[in-house]
Write a protein that holds these residues in place. Structure first.
Motif, PDB file in Angstrom:
ATOM      1  N   SER A  14       0.760  -1.008  -0.058  1.00 47.18           N
ATOM      2  CA  SER A  14       0.078   0.146   0.002  1.00 47.18           C
ATOM      3  C   SER A  14       0.752   1.242   0.127  1.00 47.18           C
ATOM      4  N   GLY A  15       0.379   2.251  -0.341  1.00 44.52           N
ATOM      5  CA  GLY A  15       1.018   3.554  -0.667  1.00 44.52           C
ATOM      6  C   GLY A  15       1.840   3.640  -1.712  1.00 44.52           C
ATOM      7  N   PRO A  16       2.954   4.748  -2.020  1.00 39.22           N
ATOM      8  CA  PRO A  16       3.509   4.931  -3.074  1.00 39.22           C
ATOM      9  C   PRO A  16       4.709   3.914  -3.021  1.00 39.22           C
ATOM     10  N   ALA A  17       5.583   3.512  -4.251  1.00 41.39           N
ATOM     11  CA  ALA A  17       6.466   2.710  -4.415  1.00 41.39           C
ATOM     12  C   ALA A  17       8.080   3.486  -4.443  1.00 41.39           C
ATOM     13  N   TRP A  18       7.715   4.919  -4.112  1.00 39.64           N
ATOM     14  CA  TRP A  18       8.877   5.616  -4.130  1.00 39.64           C
ATOM     15  C   TRP A  18       9.102   6.564  -2.921  1.00 39.64           C
ATOM     16  N   GLN A  19      10.498   6.521  -2.237  1.00 36.89           N
ATOM     17  CA  GLN A  19      10.644   7.333  -0.961  1.00 36.89           C
ATOM     18  C   GLN A  19      11.568   8.448  -1.498  1.00 36.89           C
TER      19      GLN A  19
ATOM     20  N   GLU B  88      -4.908  -3.950  17.042  1.00 39.11           N
ATOM     21  CA  GLU B  88      -3.659  -3.717  17.805  1.00 39.11           C
ATOM     22  C   GLU B  88      -2.943  -4.988  17.803  1.00 39.11           C
ATOM     23  N   ASP B  89      -3.482  -6.167  17.639  1.00 36.24           N
ATOM     24  CA  ASP B  89      -2.635  -7.322  17.921  1.00 36.24           C
ATOM     25  C   ASP B  89      -1.643  -7.741  16.626  1.00 36.24           C
ATOM     26  N   PHE B  90      -1.999  -7.296  15.409  1.00 37.88           N
ATOM     27  CA  PHE B  90      -1.320  -7.428  14.119  1.00 37.88           C
ATOM     28  C   PHE B  90       0.119  -7.008  14.208  1.00 37.88           C
ATOM     29  N   ASP B  91       0.981  -7.805  13.851  1.00 35.32           N
ATOM     30  CA  ASP B  91       2.247  -7.499  13.578  1.00 35.32           C
ATOM     31  C   ASP B  91       2.620  -7.106  12.063  1.00 35.32           C
ATOM     32  N   ASP B  92       2.163  -7.665  11.230  1.00 33.76           N
ATOM     33  CA  ASP B  92       2.491  -7.785   9.673  1.00 33.76           C
ATOM     34  C   ASP B  92       2.402  -6.336   9.214  1.00 33.76           C
ATOM     35  N   ILE B  93       3.345  -5.927   8.580  1.00 31.65           N
ATOM     36  CA  ILE B  93       3.279  -4.579   7.942  1.00 31.65           C
ATOM     37  C   ILE B  93       2.547  -4.495   6.683  1.00 31.65           C
ATOM     38  N   GLU B  94       2.187  -5.475   6.005  1.00 32.08           N
ATOM     39  CA  GLU B  94       1.165  -5.349   4.957  1.00 32.08           C
ATOM     40  C   GLU B  94      -0.421  -5.179   5.497  1.00 32.08           C
ATOM     41  N   ILE B  95      -0.803  -5.677   6.791  1.00 35.35           N
ATOM     42  CA  ILE B  95      -1.877  -5.586   7.416  1.00 35.35           C
ATOM     43  C   ILE B  95      -1.966  -4.096   7.972  1.00 35.35           C
TER      44      ILE B  95
ATOM     45  N   ASN C 207      -0.152  -1.489   6.969  1.00 33.88           N
ATOM     46  CA  ASN C 207      -0.515  -0.600   5.946  1.00 33.88           C
ATOM     47  C   ASN C 207      -1.777  -0.560   5.283  1.00 33.88           C
ATOM     48  N   ALA C 208      -2.475  -1.613   5.050  1.00 30.64           N
ATOM     49  CA  ALA C 208      -3.746  -1.653   4.620  1.00 30.64           C
ATOM     50  C   ALA C 208      -4.929  -1.059   5.672  1.00 30.64           C
TER      51      ALA C 208
ATOM     52  N   TYR D 189      -3.523   2.770   4.768  1.00 31.74           N
ATOM     53  CA  TYR D 189      -4.262   3.407   3.745  1.00 31.74           C
ATOM     54  C   TYR D 189      -5.738   3.276   3.332  1.00 31.74           C
ATOM     55  N   LEU D 190      -6.232   2.011   3.418  1.00 31.65           N
ATOM     56  CA  LEU D 190      -7.542   1.583   2.811  1.00 31.65           C
ATOM     57  C   LEU D 190      -8.400   2.268   3.693  1.00 31.65           C
ATOM     58  N   ILE D 191      -8.152   2.372   5.137  1.00 32.24           N
ATOM     59  CA  ILE D 191      -9.160   2.852   6.081  1.00 32.24           C
ATOM     60  C   ILE D 191      -9.127   4.300   6.469  1.00 32.24           C
ATOM     61  N   ASP D 192      -8.016   4.339   7.189  1.00 33.09           N
ATOM     62  CA  ASP D 192      -7.304   5.916   7.600  1.00 33.09           C
ATOM     63  C   ASP D 192      -7.448   6.862   6.749  1.00 33.09           C
TER      64      ASP D 192
END
Length: 558
Positions: free
Chosen positions: A147-152, A388-395, A397-398, A401-404
């Protein structure tokens, strides 16, 4: 044909996610000594190969897939002496070790990147993909897989670097021959240690398209689809042939490439039987069949896959690779939800029987089967984990980006989708017994346990001769014993039947008939089983012929 079979074509692979497998020192994180403690368990199952998820030094932004030193062991997992001992003890038990190779990107804390970002004329600058801003923003519209852009943007030099995954995972520039040689030298370090092969992370993405053109923005989306823009790039096969020449031909290695965006024709190039590149690939088409119909939401969804669509896809890969390339067979791994929850029925009434059914369908196909830790005891998705329990960066970020940020979903719906498809479903600690923390650790687990460990665990499975474990054990033994499972032709039956998945494997003078009821209903099917057919394996104690009970699986040999 049997004489030409390679060892890895008859092998069964057991995937170990080290941080969730067994904690030997009580710090709450699984480690190499913990893996060593359970080698006898893996040997009892019958697996030939352990695929070890990354154990290299890493800041762990993406749980080890952001590597800062390829030739050292993450202190959380132990040290190089621990690895050397694990490798030796595995080999003593005739178990091979497959290392995870992550070379599309490194960590931003790798020494190469630390040097690269210092200045535009640094000798390591061209190890990564740097570009000037375009009209004051990112060089193109690609979105990150997370999620989000692929450039920094990097203030120090006023340029952007590409990261198809997390910000802390800058992409290597494979066009640079110095990068390729550095990667090959590192691989040879591990080959010289005596490892048995590599699982290659997102290897289909290493060759970026010339000019880095924009990707297509899905309807309702914000960013361009980088996967379609990058996958199977212009020089990927050249790079893999060079890798074959400089590394892989030095030993009898097993190689499997994770090939996002691969199609049949590309798979035949990657995994051609002339072994000019890799032995096999992981393709993802069947993993995307239950994606959200809104492409902007990607994988996030909670509806079951259509069985007819699953049949069509798996059959395509079975038939079109036959005699040309080799298949990898898998339902789940560290990036996918639990197989019994996704394809079977994980309620107490049907969990065991449907876990066996799902296994039967896969293991009788042509290819090399992969079993993810806990799959062999029917571990399920972790519905007890909250945001609040999830560790995964994909989750994370989802949600971000998708909600917040983009307001594409509400939190309740997102949580439901994550419980169905999130990667942490597979990463909850291994359930060894019903004691505190499921016998995984004496400390505080790095990730919250699935709360069903008191009823689903290894100790109970080993004590029950009818458990999912012993069914997997029998499936593995059959693959070792029956050449038809490796060499037989695949033939789908009744492609439009959305309740039962049946197929034949046809060998020289013998056949197997594989029947799987994907429903909780009693069904009737007539597949014309010969009178002299033998029931080879089934997940019920008896055989009612044309009657198929809920989630029944059975295989006839004749």
């Amino acid at each position: 044909m049997t004489e030409n079979i390679k060892w890895w074509q008859k092998a069964v692979v057991y995937q170990v996610y080290p941080r969730s497998f067994q904690d030997a020192n009580g710090d709450g994180i699984g480690d190499l000594k913990g893996v060593e403690q359970h080698l006898d368990y893996i040997a009892k199952l019958g697996a030939d190969v352990i695929w070890l998820n990354p154990v290299y030094t890493s800041p762990d932004e993406d749980n080890g897939y952001d590597i800062s030193d390829y030739e050292d062991i993450n202190a959380k997992f132990g040290n190089m002496a621990d690895f050397d001992r694990l490798l030796q003890k595995a080999h003593d038990k005739h178990i091979k070790i497959l290392m995870d190779l992550v070379v599309n990107h490194t960590s931003n804390q790798h020494q190469w990147f630390i040097e690269s970002r210092k200045s535009k004329d640094n000798p390591k600058r061209d190890f990564y993909i740097w570009r000037d801003p375009v009209a004051g923003h990112e060089p193109n519209n690609w979105g990150s897989f997370f999620s989000g852009p692929a450039w920094q943007y990097d203030d120090a030099t006023g340029q952007y670097y590409l990261h198809l995954f997390a910000e802390g995972q800058p992409d290597l520039n494979w066009v640079n021959p110095e990068v390729r040689q550095a990667v090959f030298d590192m691989m040879n370090f591990w080959v010289d240690k005596g490892i048995d092969g590599f699982r290659m992370d997102v290897i289909s993405l290493i060759s970026k398209p010339d000019g880095l053109p924009d990707g297509q923005v899905p309807t309702g989306g914000v960013y361009g689809n980088a996967d379609k823009a990058v996958a199977n790039g212009p020089h990927v096969h050249d790079y893999l042939k060079e890798m074959r020449d400089k590394v892989l031909n030095r030993a009898d290695m097993m190689t499997v490439g994770e090939a996002s965006g691969v199609d049949i024709q590309n798979a035949i190039q990657y995994a051609n039987q002339d072994t000019s590149e890799l032995n096999m690939v992981f393709q993802f088409e069947h993993m995307g069949l239950d994606n959200n119909p809104n492409p902007a939401l990607g994988k996030w969804y909670d509806q079951k896959v259509s069985l007819t669509a699953l049949k069509e896809n798996l059959s395509k890969w079975q038939n079109k690779l036959a005699g040309k390339a080799w298949n990898s067979l898998y339902w789940d791994n560290h990036d996918q939800p639990r197989a019994v929850s996704r394809y079977g029925n994980d309620t107490p009434a049907y969990r065991v029987i449907s876990a066996k059914m799902v296994a039967t369908l896969l293991h009788f196909m042509q290819g090399t089967p992969y079993i993810y830790q806990g799959e062999e005891i029917g571990m399920t998705n972790a519905y007890n984990l909250k945001r609040e329990d999830f560790d995964d960066i994909e989750i994370k970020n989802a949600f971000k980006y998708l909600i917040d940020k983009d307001n594409l979903l509400d939190e309740e719906t997102m949580l439901r989708y994550v419980h169905a498809k999130g990667r942490d479903n597979a990463r909850t600690p291994m359930q060894w017994n019903n004691s505190d923390n499921a016998g995984f650790t004496t400390g505080q687990p790095w990730l919250k346990l699935n709360d069903n460990y008191q009823t689903i665990n290894v100790a109970d499975a080993l004590a029950d001769p009818k458990s999912v474990f012993y069914y997997y054990q029998k499936l593995i033994q059959l693959r070792h014993d029956l050449p038809i499972m490796t060499t037989g032709k695949y033939q789908l039956l009744d492609p439009e039947d959305n309740d039962v998945y049946a197929y034949r494997r046809i060998g020289q003078g013998e056949q197997l008939l594989v029947i799987n009821n994907f429903t909780d209903q009693v069904l009737t099917r007539n597949y014309s089983v010969p009178d002299d057919a033998r029931l080879l394996i089934g997940n019920y104690d008896d055989d009612e012929g044309q009657t198929l009970r809920p989630y029944e699986a059975k295989v006839y040999q004749f």
